[in-house]
Design an enzyme around this catalytic site. Structure first.
Site, short mmCIF file in Angstrom:
data_model
loop_
_atom_site.label_atom_id
_atom_site.label_comp_id
_atom_site.label_asym_id
_atom_site.label_seq_id
_atom_site.Cartn_x
_atom_site.Cartn_y
_atom_site.Cartn_z
N THR A 1 -0.62 2.65 -20.43
CA THR A 1 -0.80 2.44 -18.99
C THR A 1 -1.01 3.79 -18.30
OG1 THR A 1 1.61 2.39 -18.77
CG2 THR A 1 0.46 0.27 -18.74
N HIS B 1 4.66 -5.83 -27.82
CA HIS B 1 4.23 -4.53 -27.31
C HIS B 1 3.82 -3.53 -28.37
CE1 HIS B 1 5.15 -4.56 -22.97
NE2 HIS B 1 5.97 -5.53 -23.30
N LYS C 1 -3.43 4.89 -14.99
CA LYS C 1 -3.02 5.67 -13.81
C LYS C 1 -3.95 6.86 -13.60
CE LYS C 1 1.71 4.74 -15.28
NZ LYS C 1 2.85 5.35 -16.01
N LYS D 1 0.64 9.05 -31.21
CA LYS D 1 -0.08 9.42 -29.99
C LYS D 1 -0.86 10.72 -30.18
CE LYS D 1 3.14 7.11 -26.76
NZ LYS D 1 2.38 6.36 -25.75
N LYS E 1 2.97 11.71 -21.86
CA LYS E 1 3.44 10.46 -22.46
C LYS E 1 4.56 10.81 -23.43
CE LYS E 1 -0.85 9.79 -23.91
NZ LYS E 1 -1.08 8.41 -23.53
N ARG E 2 5.28 9.81 -23.92
CA ARG E 2 6.29 10.09 -24.94
C ARG E 2 5.66 10.84 -26.11
NH1 ARG E 2 11.63 7.89 -24.25
NH2 ARG E 2 11.95 8.67 -26.35
C1 LIG Z 1 3.10 5.27 -17.28
C2 LIG Z 1 4.25 5.98 -17.88
C3 LIG Z 1 4.42 5.97 -19.27
C4 LIG Z 1 3.44 5.32 -20.22
O1 LIG Z 1 2.45 6.27 -20.57
P1 LIG Z 1 1.45 6.03 -21.80
O2 LIG Z 1 0.47 7.15 -21.67
O3 LIG Z 1 0.82 4.71 -21.58
O4 LIG Z 1 2.26 6.10 -23.03
C5 LIG Z 1 5.50 6.63 -19.80
N1 LIG Z 1 6.38 7.28 -19.01
C6 LIG Z 1 6.23 7.32 -17.66
C7 LIG Z 1 7.23 8.07 -16.86
C8 LIG Z 1 5.18 6.67 -17.06
O5 LIG Z 1 5.05 6.70 -15.72
#
Ligand SMILES: *Cc1c(COP(=O)(O)O)cnc(C)c1O
Length: 812
Positions: A656, A365, A660, A554, A548-549
């Site tokens: 991911t 990952h 979304k 990032k 995101k985190r």
């Molecule tokens: C989808 C999701 C992530 C991943 O987000 P990235 O933008 O791909 O880092 C992290 N936390 C939550 C709660 C999510 O639903």
């Protein structure tokens, strides 16, 4: 009645009246209360049980079908599952939403009130844990016999509170009031050993007896994982650590030493106490390794127990079983299976190794070096002495194979060894995972390519066929149907039915509706209504989200520099024709990751400064809701216009969140990183705002002696933004962030700043032409079908797992 013929259940109610009857039974018999005294909590628990019963009936039929067909199973091993809230999902998957709404109304509650009581189990950090949740959803939806194994942490990912002082962390005691969705299964409890020593077995040089120094019990409970539009219900089985009875010291208790009497029990139960809140660095703590082995040991014994229900011959094990390792966290499963087969079941080493290698597959990952797990040899030797011996043998045989392929190449042998020698001896878990598995995959095209070319290049030379790509995906049920019911209804109307929820490529049919002005209007009004519901800012402003985190790779800092520049531009020309924006940040930082926490604090402070500023605040608003989790993501994503995916190219394995947002009609501004590349290829270059260095240019820039200061000196706007942050107006955090950017800028923020601002100018130009923007938005949704986790699971099933579906007969 012979219970083995069919499942022999009385039918559950199908009509509103019958559903209400079932609800009342549960209120009386299982909750033990009455209509008159039922609290909202009682109603929530009772409704959850009533819905759960419907899935449990399907579960029973699923188990019967699986038992009858003795299929090949997928076992997904993951230290994290970020499942999201369960009630709304299970209402949808059981088709009981309307019945439930009516029934709870009769009890005096609204469904929405009860949904607010449904706490999401936060058993993961971010993308990796959410991927596990999407894959188990899609495994069930595709009728693939599967079990997800994980840890039932008492405390999940911390609850976050944001203030101008930054992030505060609070414990997440998610099951404090109980969790109606899980079934404890204490009879399937397992015994796990730690520490101790090994003893030779006379006459059997391969075998050893491990005498552990500590014993802990693993008690499972499972949650139901229904498929959508099918009868299959799989499970996720989560392990809790329990002390054995012997660990309570009655003599100390009797002597009044109460704390000492339970200390051993507390130590045992600490193993599943808390989720490690770091998502991309490995701390290398002993308790973490204990968690990993605990998960692996319990799960492998359970897998073997299940295998033996229907099979006897070990030669069939690898035909009936595939175990997918979600990152390296469960990699100790490789030596553990060897130990079980060789020491306990007395297979010879080569047979056991053949079975082991064929059984496992590994998903990598990351590309970040600090996220590649290694464990000190000393620690493994102390905690898992037998496993270290096995790892040494695996390594010796493996390096012999390398030596035969590349005679005399000592350097290669040193690079590929499972044991790192310098600066201290450590076990490289990724190497162990590659050596002990049949397939290795990255999670997006670019990521898989970079794995082969960089991190795992020597292994790809040796075993080119082992390396694959399986691009991540997301569940369309959760991330559009549940999150965005308005848009889902419009899509269903536009496409004629809702079969797109199981076959997401059908969204391409939306393209033909783009010419219909009333369809476009409705699309736009839905986006607006979602913004009104989110209530984060003016619904007519450009809603620009970065969720995101928090991690430097990032690059939330790049977004912050953009915000500061916009602020300064507005101040320089208050009468300008500015595009109003609401910039929404959400995300947690690991509690020990100071640079990331600094950024959170700085963003909150800059946001407050802008809010208090009468000149800028009409055009620019920064909002930072606390506690980003799946539930919050489901609220924000449907309201987003612009999706920020601005990591330094070559650092984000897939992402991911990007999928979304695109699925919900947000347009991406992003770098050529992770799955952004695949999103852009599908939605079209004209419907994606691309900027920045690519992965090769970024790597080259570092090699060529990147100087952030040169960018600072040559770009007046950049200089002004950094100077403002470092000016003292934002205190020490401002200084620290500014000097980190100027001093080293690990992730080339300054190098990409100008390109990013130019791309943002194109965003504004597109936004001003509202019709053009809506078309872009529709095209993003229409061409996101590839990113369904149903497709991801189909890829794994065909190319890695080689499993077939086992349909569960439908019963009305
Ligand atoms: C989808 C999701 C992530 C991943 O987000 P990235 O933008 O791909 O880092 C992290 N936390 C939550 C709660 C999510 O639903």
């Amino acid at each position: 009645m012979d219970l083995r013929q069919g499942i022999g259940l009385r039918k559950l109610g199908k009509t509103a009246d019958e559903f209400q009857q079932d609800l009342l039974s549960n209120l009386y018999y299982r909750r033990g209360t009455t209509v008159e005294s039922a609290s909202a909590r009682d109603a929530y628990e009772t409704l959850s049980l009533t819905v759960r019963d419907r899935l449990a009936e399907r579960r029973a039929r699923t188990a019967a079908a699986h038992y009858a067909s003795n299929p090949r199973w997928v076992y997904y091993l993951s230290a994290e599952y970020l499942l999201g809230a369960q009630l709304e999902q299970n209402l949808l998957y059981s088709g009981t939403g309307n019945l439930a709404a009516e029934a709870v109304k009769a009890l005096g509650f609204s469904l929405e009130d009860l949904e607010d009581l449904d706490v999401e189990p936060g058993l993961g950090n971010g993308g990796l844990g959410r991927l596990a949740a999407c894959l188990v959803d899609s495994l069930a939806t595709r009728d693939i016999p599967a079990v997800g194994y994980g840890i039932r942490y008492d405390l999940g990912i911390f609850r976050q509170i944001i203030t101008e002082n930054g992030q505060t962390e609070l414990p997440d005691d998610w099951a404090f009031q109980g969790n109606p969705w899980e079934f404890p299964a204490p009879d399937d409890r397992q015994t796990v050993g730690f520490y101790g020593h090994t003893e030779p077995v006379p006459g059997s040089p391969d075998r050893k007896v491990w005498v552990p120094g500590e014993i802990v019990l693993g008690e499972p409970s499972h949650m139901l994982v229904p498929g959508y539009g099918t009868d299959t219900v799989n499970i996720v089985r989560l392990w809790s650590a329990k002390a054995s009875e012997a660990s309570f010291d009655l003599s100390r208790f009797s002597a009044g030493q109460y704390a000492e009497a339970v200390q051993e029990a507390v130590r045992a139960e600490n193993i599943s106490k808390v989720l490690y809140p770091d998502d991309s660095t490995e701390l290398g703590r002993e308790l973490r390794l204990k968690q990993q082995y605990f998960l692996v040991s319990c799960s492998l014994r359970d897998i073997i127990r299940r295998f033996r229900l229907r099979n006897e011959d070990w030669s069939e094990f690898a035909d009936k079983t595939v175990i997918q390792l979600n990152d390296t966290h469960p990699t100790i499963a490789i030596p553990e299976l060897m130990r079980l087969l060789v020491d306990e079941y007395e297979l010879d080493w080569s047979k056991a190794w053949e079975i082991t290698r064929k059984t496992f597959a590994y998903t990598c990952h990351t590309l970040l070096p600090e996220a590649l797990e290694t464990w000190p040899v000393r620690l493994i030797e102390k905690l898992l002495p037998r496993h270290l011996e096995i790892i040494y043998v695996i390594n010796m045989l493996f390096l012999r194979e390398v030596g035969a392929q590349f005679p005399g190449d000592q350097d290669r042998i040193r690079r590929m060894s499972i044991i790192q020698e310098e600066p201290e001896r450590r076990v490289r878990m990724a190497h162990l995972a590659v050596v002990g598995t049949e397939a290795v995959n990255g999670v997006a095209e670019l990521h898989s390519k970079l794995l082969r070319e960089t991190v795992l290049d020597d292994f790809a030379d040796l075993w080119p066929a082992k390396f694959q790509n399986v691009t991540n995906g997301i569940s369309p049920r959760r991330f559009i149907r549940i999150a965005n019911p308005r848009l889902s209804d419009l899509i269903t109307e536009g496409l004629g039915d809702d079969s797109w929820l199981r076959d997401l490529e059908k969204l391409a049919g939306l393209e033909s509706l783009i010419g219909d002005a009333s369809f476009r209007d409705r699309w736009q009004s839905i986006k607006r209504a979602n913004k009104v519901a989110l209530a984060a800012g003016d619904p007519d402003s450009l809603t620009d989200v970065m969720i995101k985190r928090f991690h430097e790779y990032k690059r939330q800092q790049l977004k912050l520099l953009h915000v500061v520049t916009l602020y300064q531009r507005i101040h320089a020309n208050p009468a300008g024709d500015w595009v109003p924006r609401t910039v929404l940040f959400a995300g947690k930082a690991a509690p020990a990751y100071h640079a990331a926490k600094d950024l959170i604090q700085l963003i909150a402070t800059v946001g407050a400064t802008i809010a208090a500023d009468p000149v800028a605040s009409p055009y620019l608003k920064v909002v930072f809701p606390s506690n980003y989790n799946v539930t919050l993501a489901e609220k924000i994503i449907p309201a987003a216009d612009l999706s920020e995916q601005i990591s330094l190219a070559g650092k984000e394995a897939s992402g991911t969140g990007n999928m979304k947002l695109a699925l919900n009609g947000a347009v991406t501004i992003g770098t050529l990183d992770g799955a952004n590349i695949e999103i852009r290829a599908r939605v079209g270059e004209d419907n994606f705002f691309l900027f920045g260095l690519d992965a090769y240019e970024a790597a080259q820039a570092r090699i060529n002696g990147y100087q952030p200061r040169a960018f600072y000196e040559h770009d007046a706007e950049l200089r002004a933004a950094i100077d403002a942050l470092g000016s003292g107006a934002f205190g020490d955090v401002g200084h620290r962030v500014a000097s980190s950017l100027l001093g080293w800028d690990e992730y080339l923020t300054l190098a990409d700043y100008r390109a990013y601002l130019d791309a943002q100018a194109q965003v504004e130009e597109a936004w001003r032409d509202r019709d053009r923007w809506i078309r872009m938005s529709i095209l993003n949704t229409a061409h996101s079908g590839f990113f369904s986790s149903d497709r991801t699971v189909a890829d794994y099933a065909a190319r890695i797992w080689r499993v077939a579906p086992v349909p569960v007969p439908h019963e009305d």
